[in-house]
Scaffold this active site. Sequence first.
Site, PDB file in Angstrom:
ATOM      1  CE  LYS A 133      -8.509  -1.568   5.428  1.00  0.00           C
ATOM      2  NZ  LYS A 133      -8.569  -2.480   4.554  1.00  0.00           N
ATOM      3  CD1 TRP A 188      -2.502  -2.081   1.130  1.00  0.00           C
ATOM      4  CD2 TRP A 188      -3.193  -0.605  -0.255  1.00  0.00           C
ATOM      5  NE1 TRP A 188      -3.552  -2.523   0.498  1.00  0.00           N
ATOM      6  CE2 TRP A 188      -3.990  -1.802  -0.190  1.00  0.00           C
ATOM      7  CE3 TRP A 188      -3.248   0.417  -1.114  1.00  0.00           C
ATOM      8  CZ2 TRP A 188      -5.261  -1.694  -1.033  1.00  0.00           C
ATOM      9  CZ3 TRP A 188      -4.338   0.394  -1.935  1.00  0.00           C
ATOM     10  CH2 TRP A 188      -5.307  -0.640  -2.010  1.00  0.00           C
ATOM     11  CG  ASP A 209      -2.771   4.687   4.421  1.00  0.00           C
ATOM     12  OD1 ASP A 209      -3.665   4.612   5.245  1.00  0.00           O
ATOM     13  OD2 ASP A 209      -2.716   4.012   3.357  1.00  0.00           O
TER      14      ASP A 209
END
Lengths: 364, 364
Positions: A199, A106, A175
Site C-alpha cells: 500500500k 479484514w 494490523d
Amino acid sequence: MVAPFADAYSFAAGPARLPDAVLERARDELFRRGRDGASAVERPFADDAFRATLARARARLAGLLALPADYRILFLAGGAMQHFSLLPMNLLGPSRGAAYADSGYWSRRAIDEGHKRATVRVVARPPAGAPAAPDARGWDIPADAAYCHVTPNETADGVAWPALPDTGAVPLVADCTSCFLAAPLDVARFGLVYAGAQKNVGVAGVSIVIVREDLLERAPLDLPAPFSYAAQAAQDSCVNTPPTPAIHVAALVLDWIAESGGLAAMAAANAAKAARLYDFIDASGGFYAAPVRRDCRSNVNVRFHLADGFDEARFLAEAERHGLFHLRGHPRVGGLRASLYNAMPTAGVDALLGFMAEFMSRNG
Amino acid sequence: MVAPFADAYSFAAGPARLPDAVLERARDELFRRGRDGASAVERPFADDAFRATLARARARLAGLLALPADYRILFLAGGAMQHFSLLPMNLLGPSRGAAYADSGYWSRRAIDEGHKRATVRVVARPPAGAPAAPDARGWDIPADAAYCHVTPNETADGVAWPALPDTGAVPLVADCTSCFLAAPLDVARFGLVYAGAQKNVGVAGVSIVIVREDLLERAPLDLPAPFSYAAQAAQDSCVNTPPTPAIHVAALVLDWIAESGGLAAMAAANAAKAARLYDFIDASGGFYAAPVRRDCRSNVNVRFHLADGFDEARFLAEAERHGLFHLRGHPRVGGLRASLYNAMPTAGVDALLGFMAEFMSRNG
C-alpha cells in the site's frame, strides 16, 4: 518520466501506485548492473550493499516514526495475512487466549485465523447503523489475554478508527497495512504493529513488523525459524534469504517519504485529498453517497456508491475510458472505492472528481 | 545493454545473475506504466494482467518439465527454507514420522526444522572420505513415513546426487533450490519438489512448489491459510497478495529458458561450463583442488580451494580487481565456490579461468 500514460490512475487498494520518483529510481537501481557485475536484485543478501540498503530502510523507518529504542523493525517475506497466524504462534506464550476487535472484513479474517491457534475473545464489534469502528471504550479484555488485536483502518470497509482503546497491560497489536505511513503513528501505544508493503511501502512480497523487544521473549524455541520474530530480530531479518527486491523498493519509498516532509506531510496531503472527494460526494445531492459514518471515514480507502438504480458497472467502464482504473469496491463489501495512498497525486483525485461530476451531469 | 560493466561477473550462490535479456525486459516491464496507469508492480493481483502473467508462468513451467497432469504448481511468497517447516505441517497427515537423507549443510538445516514438527528418521548419510552424496541404495525407510526428503544438489557443499533413491510408496520430496531448471527433472519420481527462485527462476521473494494432487488431501484444515498447500492450490496461489514482482520476473526467466532451447539445452550448457572449470582445476597440478568426489560434483556450485599455504583472501581480493565477485565458499564449508547457474555465460567462466591461470602463474 517513465510513465507514457501520465493521465491514467489506478485507485487499487493494493498493490498500488508507487511515487513517480520511486518508479524511476527503482527502474534504474534494481536492474542495472554495478561494478561487481550484479544489479541490486542479483546481489547476494550477505553482500555489504544489500546490508546497507536494509540498514538504511530500518533507520529511515525508525526516524519517520520517531521509534522508541525498545522496538525492533523486521522486514519479512510475504504479506500481512501470514501474521494473522504468526502473531499467536509468536505471542501467545503460556496464555492460550487473545482478544480481538471486529471492525470489518479484514479484522474478521484475522479472527478466523486466530481461532485456529488461540482461544479468541471478541471484545468489540461495530455499532449498529452506518459502517463505523467499534467504540474504543469499555472493552472487557481478559487479564490473561496475550494481546489485543485491532485493525485501525479497514481497507475493504473504508472504516478508520477515530480513537484506539486503552488495553492496559495487555499489549495492543495492530494490523496497520493500509494506513501504515499514511500518518504519524505513536508506536509506543502498541506492543506490535505490522503491515504489508504493497500500500504505502512499495511492492508486494515483504511485510514489516515493529515489535517491542520484551515481546520477543515469548516466542517458543520450536517455531519455524523464518517465522520466529525473535529469530528474525536476532539475525537482522536474514534468517533465510530475504525478499531483496521488495526491501530495496521499500528503502526507496521510505527515502521519498522523508524527502517529502515525513509522516505529518503525508497525513496532511492524504486528509486534503480525501476531504475533496468526500466533500464532493456529500454535495452531490444523493447521486453519490459515502456510507461510512463521518467520524470513521478512511482517508486512504474512500468507499462510496451510486444512488439506487444507477449501474455501477457502467460507471466503472466509463471511468476506465477516462483513464481511471480499479475503482470497484472489495467484492465482499460491494460498491465503489478509491484508494488514495501517499503516492496518489492531487491530480489523480482531480481527474476522478472531474469524471464523477461529468458522469453525474449526464445521468443525474 | 543495461550492464555498464559487461566484463564483471558475480558467482554468488544466490540471489544470482539473471539472464541479460531478462534484466532488460524486467526493467522495461516492471516499472513502466501502462494504459491503466499502473506498472506490473503497481497492479492489483486480481487484475487480469497479473493473472495472465501467473498463468503464463505456470504453463511455461509445466511445459519445460513436461509435467504430468496430476501435479499442481504453486508460487508462494518467501524462500525455500520456510518449506522445511511447511512440509511437515502439510504432509505429515496421521503419521508423525518422516525420513530424511543427510547429504550436507542444507539437508541438515531441513532436518533441524523437521525435528520441530516430526519424528525424524535420518535414513542416509554421506560416505566417509571425500565429500559425496549418500549411496542411493539400501535405505531403511519406515513404511509409515509421511515422506522422504532429499536435497539433490547441496549448494554449500557443491555435492550433486548422481542417483536418487527408490522410496517405493513413500513420497519422495526434494529441495531442488539450486538445481531447479538447471537440467530436465522427472517430476513423476517425486511427490513434491520445491525451490527458491533466486538461483535459476529469478529474484528472491518467491518459492515454487510442485506437488502431486493426492498429497494435498493431507493438509489439516487448521493450517494458516497462506501456508496451506491445499488452500493455495485451490486459490491459484492467491490466498493472499502474492509477490507479484518476483512472479513477473519468474515468468520472464521461464520464457527465456523456453526460448533458449529448454531444460536439455540448459543442462548441456551447464555441464560444459562446469567441465571447463573442473578440468582446469584437475590439471593444475594441485595448485587448485576440487574436493568433491568426481561422480558427485555439482555442475552449478563448483567448490574448490587453493593448495595449502595459499591465502584465499588474497585470491578473492585479486579476483575482484579482475571483475570476478562472490567466489567465497559458504561460511560453514569454507574454501572457494563458483556458482554457474543457467544465466552465467561461457564468457564468465572464461574470465574466471583466465584469472585463475594468471594467479597460478604468478604464485605456482
